[in-house]
Design an enzyme around this catalytic site. Structure first.
Site, PDB file in Angstrom:
ATOM      1  N   HIS A 122       0.809  -1.226   0.000  1.00 40.52           N
ATOM      2  CA  HIS A 122       0.000   0.000   0.000  1.00 40.52           C
ATOM      3  C   HIS A 122       0.843   1.277   0.000  1.00 40.52           C
ATOM      4  O   HIS A 122       0.285   2.369  -0.128  1.00 40.52           O
ATOM      5  CB  HIS A 122      -0.932   0.036   1.219  1.00 40.52           C
ATOM      6  CG  HIS A 122      -1.975  -1.033   1.219  1.00 40.52           C
ATOM      7  ND1 HIS A 122      -2.821  -1.251   0.157  1.00 40.52           N
ATOM      8  CD2 HIS A 122      -2.300  -1.964   2.156  1.00 40.52           C
ATOM      9  CE1 HIS A 122      -3.626  -2.271   0.434  1.00 40.52           C
ATOM     10  NE2 HIS A 122      -3.332  -2.731   1.635  1.00 40.52           N
ATOM     11  N   HIS A 161      -6.794  -6.806  -0.443  1.00 39.04           N
ATOM     12  CA  HIS A 161      -6.872  -5.364  -0.690  1.00 39.04           C
ATOM     13  C   HIS A 161      -6.102  -5.012  -1.960  1.00 39.04           C
ATOM     14  O   HIS A 161      -5.075  -5.630  -2.261  1.00 39.04           O
ATOM     15  CB  HIS A 161      -6.273  -4.583   0.496  1.00 39.04           C
ATOM     16  CG  HIS A 161      -6.963  -4.866   1.800  1.00 39.04           C
ATOM     17  ND1 HIS A 161      -6.493  -5.810   2.694  1.00 39.04           N
ATOM     18  CD2 HIS A 161      -8.091  -4.347   2.332  1.00 39.04           C
ATOM     19  CE1 HIS A 161      -7.316  -5.843   3.746  1.00 39.04           C
ATOM     20  NE2 HIS A 161      -8.291  -4.971   3.549  1.00 39.04           N
TER      21      HIS A 161
END
Ligand code: ZN
Length: 307
Positions: A122, A161
């Protein structure tokens, strides 16, 4: 030939606040589950700044370094916290994946798994987020190209994710083909199929409740053929295990065996096109028991397939 297990005790020193899902116990769950697999243990070195600078500007390195607290925690956003040991852990997490690339490229091992934290997928160019500080897998991909001279590197991210950070770091680099499968809608909200970079980004949004069959069909249809056509010289995996049915942060329904299945299929492509060279790195996975079992299923296949 065998499989390297790369980690470092400093990865235990990245301590998150009480109740945080990305906790120290995750590493124990993974390393405990891998016991008995007869892996080659390797200590994760600190990443060189030169490696990180292929993905992040100096200002980002400075900002992360300057944010490191002398005690307690410093919160960079609502989810992403630094403890005293976080800076070294983040450097070793990225350095561990780079080291894994070096070991696999030199032929010292057939493939490698980096059991490191904090995770990395991320972290954007200038933004730590989602428990991540440096884009370890993207950093390793750039190292493979700049240091080892590779021209085509693939990254497959099956964390639940979206790998927004990896996408941000490679979306202008046609030498990298990046696949991310992820639940949508779900944090961080990016990862729609129309986000394609320079034609090198393949986002595969999957529904909440996604079954093993839907997951396997999506990979069979959208990942393996395109991956094989790209003919990667190295395959990197962002191995998050939070698409497991037991995971508390998401709503997909994968089982332990799905992680073995996807690993087998990815090893098939790697065998065909890049001498079996696979480097996998731990990303998410927050149910400790499911995380341990899934990581073992994944690494057991790597060990069986190492050549
Ligand atoms: Zn995740």
């Amino acid at each position: 030939m065998t499989t390297a297990l790369i980690t470092h005790k400093a990865c235990y020193d990245h301590v998150t606040p009480p109740g945080h899902p990305e906790q120290v116990a995750r590493l124990d769950a993974v390393l405990g589950a891998l016991e008995g697999l007869d892996l080659v243990s390797v200590s994760a070195p600190m990443a060189a700044d030169d490696d990180l600078l292929r993905c992040h500007p100096q200002a980002h390195l400075n900002a992360v370094r300057d944010a490191a607290p002398a005690d307690g925690w410093r919160s960079l956003d609502a989810d992403t916290h630094m403890s005293v040991g976080t800076l070294e852990a983040a450097y070793r997490a990225a350095g561990g994946v780079v080291k894994a690339v070096d070991l696999v490229m030199s032929g010292e091992v057939g493939n490698a798994f980096a059991a490191v934290r904090p995770p990395g997928h991320h972290a954007e160019r200038e933004t730590p987020m989602g428990f991540c500080f440096f884009g370890s897998v993207a950093v390793a991909a750039k190292h493979a190209m700049e240091f080892h001279g590779l021209k085509r590197v693939a990254i497959v991210d099956f964390d639940v994710h979206h790998g927004n950070g990896t996408q941000d770091l490679v979306e202008e680099d046609a030498r990298v083909l990046f696949f991310s499968s992820h639940q949508m809608p779900l944090w961080p909200g990016t990862g729609a199929a129309h986000e394609t970079g320079v034609g090198n980004i393949v986002n595969i949004p999957l529904p909440e409740g996604c079954s093993s069959k839907v997951f396997r069909d999506a990979y069979t249809r959208e990942v393996f053929p395109r991956l094989a056509a790209f003919k990667p010289e190295l395959l990197l995996i962002s191995a998050g295990f939070d698409a497991h049915a037991a995971d508390p942060l998401a709503g997909m329904m994968l089982q332990d065996d799905d992680f073995a299945w996807v690993t087998q299929k990815l090893c098939d492509v790697a065998d065909e096109h890049c001498g079996g060279r696979v480097v996998s790195a731990l990303e998410g996975g927050y149910d400790l028991e499911a995380l341990g079992r899934s990581a073992r299923a994944h690494v057991k296949v790597l060990k069986e397939r190492a050549r």
